[in-house]
Scaffold this motif. Structure first.
Motif, mmCIF file in Angstrom:
data_model
loop_
_atom_site.group_PDB
_atom_site.id
_atom_site.type_symbol
_atom_site.label_atom_id
_atom_site.label_comp_id
_atom_site.label_asym_id
_atom_site.label_seq_id
_atom_site.Cartn_x
_atom_site.Cartn_y
_atom_site.Cartn_z
ATOM 1 N N CYS A 180 45.279 38.318 31.487
ATOM 2 C CA CYS A 180 44.776 38.723 32.800
ATOM 3 C C CYS A 180 45.905 39.219 33.686
ATOM 4 C CB CYS A 180 44.010 37.601 33.489
ATOM 5 S SG CYS A 180 44.996 36.168 33.912
ATOM 6 N N CYS A 181 45.500 39.873 34.745
ATOM 7 C CA CYS A 181 46.428 40.443 35.721
ATOM 8 C C CYS A 181 45.962 40.029 37.117
ATOM 9 C CB CYS A 181 46.427 41.966 35.590
ATOM 10 S SG CYS A 181 47.594 42.812 36.669
ATOM 11 N N TYR A 182 46.900 39.553 37.924
ATOM 12 C CA TYR A 182 46.591 39.109 39.282
ATOM 13 C C TYR A 182 47.157 40.083 40.314
ATOM 14 C CZ TYR A 182 45.171 34.432 37.759
ATOM 15 O OH TYR A 182 44.522 33.381 37.185
ATOM 16 N N THR A 183 46.405 40.223 41.408
ATOM 17 C CA THR A 183 46.897 40.869 42.615
ATOM 18 C C THR A 183 46.653 39.908 43.770
ATOM 19 O OG1 THR A 183 44.775 41.912 43.132
ATOM 20 C CG2 THR A 183 46.308 43.169 41.750
ATOM 21 N N SER A 184 47.208 40.233 44.933
ATOM 22 C CA SER A 184 46.895 39.433 46.114
ATOM 23 C C SER A 184 45.456 39.730 46.539
ATOM 24 C CB SER A 184 47.883 39.730 47.243
ATOM 25 O OG SER A 184 47.889 41.105 47.546
ATOM 26 N N THR A 185 44.940 38.916 47.435
ATOM 27 C CA THR A 185 43.537 39.050 47.834
ATOM 28 C C THR A 185 43.302 40.322 48.645
ATOM 29 O OG1 THR A 185 43.976 37.660 49.756
ATOM 30 C CG2 THR A 185 43.115 36.576 47.802
ATOM 31 N N ASP A 224 41.055 43.101 38.030
ATOM 32 C CA ASP A 224 42.104 42.118 38.305
ATOM 33 C C ASP A 224 41.527 40.842 38.911
ATOM 34 O OD1 ASP A 224 42.603 42.166 41.505
ATOM 35 O OD2 ASP A 224 42.090 44.170 40.792
ATOM 36 N N ARG A 225 42.278 39.770 38.753
ATOM 37 C CA ARG A 225 41.963 38.510 39.405
ATOM 38 C C ARG A 225 42.792 38.454 40.684
ATOM 39 N NH1 ARG A 225 39.524 35.343 35.265
ATOM 40 N NH2 ARG A 225 39.880 33.362 36.304
ATOM 41 N N GLU A 226 42.278 37.804 41.701
ATOM 42 C CA GLU A 226 43.007 37.740 42.968
ATOM 43 C C GLU A 226 43.458 36.307 43.243
ATOM 44 O OE1 GLU A 226 40.626 39.466 46.051
ATOM 45 O OE2 GLU A 226 40.881 41.491 45.245
ATOM 46 N N ALA A 227 44.684 36.177 43.731
ATOM 47 C CA ALA A 227 45.232 34.866 44.053
ATOM 48 C C ALA A 227 46.295 35.031 45.137
ATOM 49 C CB ALA A 227 45.849 34.219 42.811
ATOM 50 N N ALA A 228 46.537 33.968 45.843
ATOM 51 C CA ALA A 228 47.518 33.986 46.930
ATOM 52 C C ALA A 228 48.906 33.595 46.418
ATOM 53 C CB ALA A 228 47.071 33.060 48.049
ATOM 54 N N PHE A 229 49.289 34.152 45.267
ATOM 55 C CA PHE A 229 50.617 33.859 44.724
ATOM 56 C C PHE A 229 51.686 34.391 45.689
ATOM 57 C CE2 PHE A 229 48.647 34.194 40.249
ATOM 58 C CZ PHE A 229 48.311 32.836 40.250
ATOM 59 N N LEU A 277 50.939 40.404 38.880
ATOM 60 C CA LEU A 277 51.466 39.331 38.038
ATOM 61 C C LEU A 277 50.590 39.254 36.801
ATOM 62 C CD1 LEU A 277 52.625 35.821 39.161
ATOM 63 C CD2 LEU A 277 51.018 36.049 37.264
ATOM 64 N N THR A 278 51.198 39.359 35.621
ATOM 65 C CA THR A 278 50.424 39.285 34.382
ATOM 66 C C THR A 278 50.595 37.922 33.733
ATOM 67 O OG1 THR A 278 52.219 40.242 33.033
ATOM 68 C CG2 THR A 278 50.599 41.775 33.962
#
Length: 197
Positions: free
Chosen positions: A101-106, A141-146, A158-159
């Motif tokens: 998966c791949c994350y971006t900010s919200t 993409d999945r969203e997270a507050a990383f 972020l992968t």
């Protein structure tokens, strides 16, 4: 465009390993990140490691490094991909979780466009592997507050490249085929993003 590749975690980060110790995330991430940078440079793209050190550089410092480059070149002329390996637990036992998966900010950000290219490249380079996509907002993409995604000015993703505490995934990640596929999906996705601009 300046491409920054972040190899998540450092030699002194606690945990972050497969239950049998074959994968130490800090070391694996650095191997993959270095190969991604080499692959991008072979295409005449301007790519660098964000963290050449083996030690765990704080997230605040990582973001400061990115934003310093954004201030110099302009935030639309920089992108960041942070490379990681996922885990379902704390490295104490094996689990069955799998997938990329791949994350971006919200919210909708410049990172979403970069993520779309990485997700397509993952589908192309990881046939038969589970994709942990989230189409809730219309893109994969999945969203997270990383922290590294929220506090960098440029397009950032972020992968999570499989699960180091799943035997099947761990074996694939350590294989020559697996490493080549993980590297190639990043090279292909980032190169497509740069070409699309």
């Amino acid at each position: 465009m300046k491409i920054l590749i972040d190899n998540g975690h450092g030699r002194d980060t606690a945990g972050k390993r497969s239950p049998d110790g074959r994968i130490l995330e800090w070391s694996y991430n650095r191997e993959i990140a270095a190969r991604v940078v080499a692959g991008l440079r072979s295409l005449n793209l301007d790519a660098d490691l964000l963290v050449p050190e083996d030690e765990d550089i704080s997230l605040k410092e990582r973001c400061r490094r990115v934003n310093r480059i954004c201030s110099k070149l302009g935030k639309t002329n920089v992108c960041l991909v942070s490379i990681h390996v996922n885990a379902a637990g704390r490295g104490d036992r094996w689990y069955n979780a799998e997938g990329w998966c791949c994350y971006t900010s919200t919210g909708q950000t410049a990172g979403d466009v970069l993520a779309n290219h990485l997700c397509k490249a993952a589908l192309d380079n990881l046939p038969g592997h589970r994709m942990r996509f989230d189409y809730t907002d219309g893109d994969p993409d999945r969203e997270a507050a990383f922290y590294i995604l929220r506090h960098t000015a440029c397009a950032s993703c972020l992968t999570e490249n499989g699960f180091m505490d799943c035997i099947k995934s761990c074996d694939f990640l350590l294989s020559d085929e697996g490493k080549a596929a993980i590297v190639q999906l990043h090279v292909d996705g980032i190169a497509a993003y740069v070409r699309s601009r």
